[in-house]
Design an enzyme around this catalytic site. Sequence first.
Site, PDB file in Angstrom:
ATOM      1  N   HIS A  47      -0.465   5.376   0.222  1.00 50.22           N
ATOM      2  CA  HIS A  47      -0.139   5.097  -1.284  1.00 50.22           C
ATOM      3  C   HIS A  47       0.180   5.153  -2.338  1.00 50.22           C
ATOM      4  O   HIS A  47      -0.205   4.787  -3.401  1.00 50.22           O
ATOM      5  CB  HIS A  47      -0.568   6.589  -1.301  1.00 50.22           C
ATOM      6  N   ASP A  97      -0.756   1.436  -4.435  1.00 48.34           N
ATOM      7  CA  ASP A  97      -1.441   1.676  -5.155  1.00 48.34           C
ATOM      8  C   ASP A  97      -1.132   2.725  -6.701  1.00 48.34           C
ATOM      9  O   ASP A  97      -1.877   2.242  -7.088  1.00 48.34           O
ATOM     10  CB  ASP A  97      -2.967   2.533  -4.429  1.00 48.34           C
ATOM     11  N   HIS A  98       0.117   3.148  -5.512  1.00 44.70           N
ATOM     12  CA  HIS A  98       0.328   3.705  -7.631  1.00 44.70           C
ATOM     13  C   HIS A  98       1.476   3.991  -8.026  1.00 44.70           C
ATOM     14  O   HIS A  98       2.770   4.922  -7.627  1.00 44.70           O
ATOM     15  CB  HIS A  98      -0.002   5.547  -6.801  1.00 44.70           C
ATOM     16  N   PHE A  99       1.807   3.121  -8.222  1.00 46.63           N
ATOM     17  CA  PHE A  99       1.776   1.977  -9.091  1.00 46.63           C
ATOM     18  C   PHE A  99       0.741   0.355  -9.012  1.00 46.63           C
ATOM     19  O   PHE A  99       1.861   0.088  -8.945  1.00 46.63           O
ATOM     20  CB  PHE A  99       1.115   1.864 -10.733  1.00 46.63           C
ATOM     21  N   ILE A 104       5.320   5.432  -7.511  1.00 49.16           N
ATOM     22  CA  ILE A 104       5.263   7.022  -8.461  1.00 49.16           C
ATOM     23  C   ILE A 104       5.097   7.977  -7.592  1.00 49.16           C
ATOM     24  O   ILE A 104       3.634   8.215  -7.310  1.00 49.16           O
ATOM     25  CB  ILE A 104       5.132   6.941  -9.657  1.00 49.16           C
TER      26      ILE A 104
END
Lengths: 130, 169
Positions: free
Chosen positions: B30, B33-35, B46
């Site tokens: 994740h 994708d973050h970010f 983050i």
Amino acid sequence: MAAMSREEIQEKVTEVLVEALGVDEDEVEPTAALGADLGAESIDYLDISFRLEKAFGIKIEQGEMIPESALQNPDYVSDGQVTDAGLEELKKLMPYADFAVMEDDRSVNKVVDVFTVDALVKFVELKLAG
Amino acid sequence: MRWMWIDRIVELDKGARCVALKNISMAEEHLHDHFPATDDRPSKPIMPAPLIVEGMAQTAGILVGHARDFAEKVILAKVGLAEFDREAYPGQTLIYEATLDRIDPAGAATSGVIHQIDYAAGGEKQPFGRVDLMFSHIDQNMQGLAFPEHNFVFTDQFFDLLRNSGFAV
């Protein structure tokens, strides 16, 4: 320690409700029902009782604020309606609450509506008086 | 799927306090994708704040469950406070310190403090945030609702974590 005045209790109860429910201080009026007006959900009543214990140095047993065992008694609640015997019992168990709102509507869901800010202040007053 | 957001329990004082570690890793998908990168800037991984709250909920949930020998189904019922002073990045460690404020048959209240270790900045323990939680013992709910008998909250994943951290369960 000198006994707390009604105003001092009211002030602390207001602080507890502002913190527990995230409401503004001016919403915490004496007639405001914790659920219907201030948005309290079931876990909030436990949160409020824990916070009251801390704020006032009192111990609140489970079922003392809201006598849930009475509400599960079939003699007191039948088909979702509080019976005459049930209403009498609730008045005894919750002497700090005003049950006028239940005169016309005996729905068991209505019981939490008797839990107003004023009822909570009286509950604490009774606890402090021992 | 493993929904574990703590890596190790380092302290467990029954009915009082639990401390857990989370090592944030770029292997966590994740974070890609973050970010992600944009045309204007490189990627910025983050750790999402809700997962930090979940990490504290798992730490505090173990504390609450352990207090009653894991007999209760302990469900996160309310986030009373969640404040973070900064962001958390891969390569850093979060330390969740949960304290049991009150427990009764219906549920429990915990307060939590989070520290962060940034190894690239000296490796000192720094204040990171605060998360206060309420838990419900759902079998004791006011509506008298029935839930499955087996404890679906404290699964083998939690017990393995405790055992692997050196705690007998």
